[in-house]
Enzyme design. Sequence first.
Site, PDB file in Angstrom:
ATOM      1  N   GLU A  92      -5.944  -8.526   0.052  1.00  0.00           N
ATOM      2  CA  GLU A  92      -6.755  -7.678   1.936  1.00  0.00           C
ATOM      3  C   GLU A  92      -8.203  -7.737   0.872  1.00  0.00           C
ATOM      4  OE1 GLU A  92      -4.688  -5.027   3.686  1.00  0.00           O
ATOM      5  OE2 GLU A  92      -3.224  -5.642   3.356  1.00  0.00           O
ATOM      6  N   GLU A 126       1.121  -1.227   0.262  1.00  0.00           N
ATOM      7  CA  GLU A 126      -0.003  -0.145  -0.070  1.00  0.00           C
ATOM      8  C   GLU A 126       0.917   1.254   0.273  1.00  0.00           C
ATOM      9  OE1 GLU A 126      -3.272  -0.425   3.069  1.00  0.00           O
ATOM     10  OE2 GLU A 126      -4.078  -2.084   1.810  1.00  0.00           O
TER      11      GLU A 126
END
Length: 415
Positions: free
Chosen positions: A306, A206
């Site tokens: 995720e 991320e």
Amino acid sequence: MRVASLCASALLSAAATHGAAAPLASRQVAEPIRGVNLGGLFVLEPWITPSLFEPWAAAPNSPVVDEWTYCAVLGRDECQSRLRAHWRSWVQESDVSALAALGINTLRIPIGYWALAPDRSEPYVQGQIPYLERVLDWAARRGMRVILDLHGAPGSQNGFDNSGRRGDIGWTKRGGDIPRTLSALRALARIAARHPAVVAVEALNEPANWGVPKAAIAQFYTQAYDIIKSAAPATTVVFHDAFLPDSEWANLVPQNLTDSILDTHIYHVFDEGTLGLSAPAHAAKACADGRSIRRFNARTRTICGEFSLATTDCARWLNGFQRGARWDGTFQRTRPVLPGATCAGQEDMGTWSAVKRAEVRQFAMAQLQAYEAGSGWIFWNFKTESADSWNYIKLAQNGIIPSPPVGSAFGMCLA
Ligand SMILES: *[C@@H]1O[C@H](CO)[C@@H](O)[C@H](O)[C@H]1NC(C)=O
């Protein structure tokens, strides 16, 4: 390094028949990936393990909000002893066995740069690697695959507590950040190379495209690929999409990085648009996201690395230590997302009505099917202390996530 097609179809039919992952020859990414994240182990997140942060729950403007400040406030010795106890207890061999029995074939393991390229002038402590290797052994014994994921970079690549340090996005702003990140990746790749359970290394979790220029992320990815491939030639390299839309994925992962996987994370609870959706609309969004994943998967293997079953942001401290929730108007807004919405019971499966349980199960099946239209999925998280819609083991053992989790068989998303 794709699974040969004969082998893949044998695996698919074995999985469809028996559910549990059939053991593969080593060094192949299982397809589809049906995985969970081992979050909250080597990078603390207050909402996953609130018990560690409870001492500061009522502290005004708490000085402790993440792993950096946890160690800075406790001091090196006390932090080391508390974290060692945590590393020893948070992931047990019985968890890995339970996951294998539920049909999980892959573990994604987040770890911070400070475990791999330490700097004693920082408050972080070390000693994680033996505990990591213990999990790799447990996974190998059950034929499970592992993706090692660099989850925190120097300076923080996103400012989230899950990067180790909440606040500024400092990564790449100091001259040493990129070389240090690459050193951490080299160390991670060396672990991958010597352990047969590891099939992939994720270059960085991320990185925030709003804090780091897209071109810098893309350039880092090309360098990371070379570093990982030279230390661990048989290891696939995973790249997070930096929260960019699918139209930009090709710019992040050039086609000459041939042994790559693109990783996109899909949550429905961090913006007000998706928070207000009805149950059927949540399922429909999952199916639509699955179509983007399938499209790009034809070019580069693509996973959802995720996601969860949350449809509210009510898990305590999910938005950061001592912060509230958008859902009930206690974070970033002053009114609930929907009139009268409260957080009471949202994360306590024991209070869910039959209707709510059915809706959550449908959301699970839609997501698993959608993401299997690509190369698979990795649930966040394997377990939590109290946030039930983020707890794979509890959800699956209570029949809310079907076992075996053969997404392609669910009939939720139409072509
Ligand atoms: C891919 O191409 C870029 C730029 O053209 C180059 O710098 C890089 O080394 C190449 N990587 C591989 C693995 O071929």
